[in-house]
Design a protein around this motif. Structure first.
Motif, mmCIF file in Angstrom:
data_model
loop_
_atom_site.group_PDB
_atom_site.id
_atom_site.type_symbol
_atom_site.label_atom_id
_atom_site.label_comp_id
_atom_site.label_asym_id
_atom_site.label_seq_id
_atom_site.Cartn_x
_atom_site.Cartn_y
_atom_site.Cartn_z
ATOM 1 N N ARG A 106 0.837 -1.153 -0.059
ATOM 2 C CA ARG A 106 0.063 0.016 0.205
ATOM 3 C C ARG A 106 0.859 1.397 0.118
ATOM 4 N N GLU A 107 1.896 1.356 0.989
ATOM 5 C CA GLU A 107 2.623 2.366 1.004
ATOM 6 C C GLU A 107 3.493 2.772 -0.221
ATOM 7 N N SER A 108 4.026 1.524 -1.070
ATOM 8 C CA SER A 108 4.652 1.622 -2.316
ATOM 9 C C SER A 108 3.889 1.991 -3.380
ATOM 10 N N LEU A 109 2.533 1.880 -3.304
ATOM 11 C CA LEU A 109 1.506 2.147 -4.336
ATOM 12 C C LEU A 109 1.331 3.863 -4.117
ATOM 13 N N ARG A 110 1.192 3.991 -2.929
ATOM 14 C CA ARG A 110 0.872 5.561 -2.533
ATOM 15 C C ARG A 110 2.213 6.438 -2.783
ATOM 16 N N ALA A 111 3.393 5.662 -2.685
ATOM 17 C CA ALA A 111 4.561 6.710 -3.214
ATOM 18 C C ALA A 111 4.899 6.604 -4.767
ATOM 19 N N GLY A 112 4.102 5.656 -5.302
ATOM 20 C CA GLY A 112 4.108 5.860 -6.858
ATOM 21 C C GLY A 112 5.378 4.994 -7.136
ATOM 22 N N ALA A 113 5.723 4.146 -6.292
ATOM 23 C CA ALA A 113 6.866 3.222 -6.722
ATOM 24 C C ALA A 113 6.769 2.056 -7.496
ATOM 25 N N GLY B 223 -9.591 5.040 -0.510
ATOM 26 C CA GLY B 223 -9.515 6.269 -0.411
ATOM 27 C C GLY B 223 -8.276 6.800 -1.300
ATOM 28 N N LEU B 224 -7.585 6.100 -2.126
ATOM 29 C CA LEU B 224 -6.587 6.478 -3.064
ATOM 30 C C LEU B 224 -7.065 7.262 -3.881
ATOM 31 N N ARG B 225 -6.491 8.475 -4.375
ATOM 32 C CA ARG B 225 -6.970 9.185 -5.410
ATOM 33 C C ARG B 225 -6.330 8.834 -6.565
ATOM 34 N N VAL B 226 -7.429 8.421 -7.817
ATOM 35 C CA VAL B 226 -6.692 7.340 -8.923
ATOM 36 C C VAL B 226 -7.145 8.441 -10.228
ATOM 37 N N ARG B 227 -6.303 8.546 -10.921
ATOM 38 C CA ARG B 227 -6.181 9.313 -12.322
ATOM 39 C C ARG B 227 -6.345 8.226 -13.323
#
Length: 194
Positions: free
Chosen positions: A57-64, A81-85
């Motif tokens: 989850r943290e890696s996804l949030r960090a965009g890694a 709650g992640l903001r998805v483009r």
């Protein structure tokens, strides 16, 4: 309840994941609760899975992290709650795209005629790397929905200058490969009001 064939006295990873993700029925949840009350080894294994999930989850949030995944997985992340483009492209489609500072996940949904396809490969080419092809063998896809869902490495995309990415999906068949779709992304860095 699934039990591991190697350790009949312990819960399988699948059972623990279903429990953690609330994907099990009430009876199975109760059975797992009861087992965890008396089995420290399974409790530790569940803690490890939760820690791994937090790391992902943290890696996804960090965009890694970049991956090809399912639409359901992206919906679950958005639900958390992640903001998805998100960009949706038809076969042989193109889009002007960017990412905003508040975006936490960059998703491309690629429509393709996937009925009967057994294996799908992808090939990516960036205009800022002339002559370089990035091969992605055996990518997951959903033949029923006719969709390939790509999560890009958001942190890396943010650092890139304006460029064009061309992604080609190839059905792998006995006689070779057959193109099922080509998708073009015209990326521009965020400029505030896009």
């Amino acid at each position: 309840m699934n039990m591991s064939s190697h350790s009949p006295d312990h819960l399988s990873v699948d059972t623990l994941l279903d429990y953690w993700l609330h994907d099990s029925d009430a009876a199975s949840t109760d059975a797992v609760d009861e087992h965890l009350m008396r089995c420290d080894a399974c409790g530790e294994r569940l803690d490890e899975l939760i820690a791994l999930g937090e790391g992902v989850r943290e890696s996804l949030r960090a965009g890694a992290v970049a991956m090809v995944t399912s639409g359901a997985f992206v919906q679950r992340l958005a639900g958390l709650g992640l903001r998805v483009r998100e960009y949706r492209l038809p076969p042989n489609g193109s889009v002007n795209c960017s990412v905003a500072p508040e975006d936490e996940l960059l998703v491309s949904r690629l429509a393709a005629p996937l009925q009967g396809v057994q294996r799908l490969d992808a090939c990516a080419q960036l205009s800022i790397e002339p002559g370089v092809q990035h091969e992605l063998p055996d990518v997951p896809f959903d033949a029923q929905t006719g969709e390939v869902v790509v999560v890009s490495k958001l942190a890396a995309v943010r650092r890139l200058p304006a460029h064009t990415l061309q992604l080609t999906l190839l059905a792998v068949e006995a006689g070779g490969t057959r193109e099922v779709g080509r998708y073009t992304f015209h990326h521009r860095p965020w400029s505030g009001g896009q």
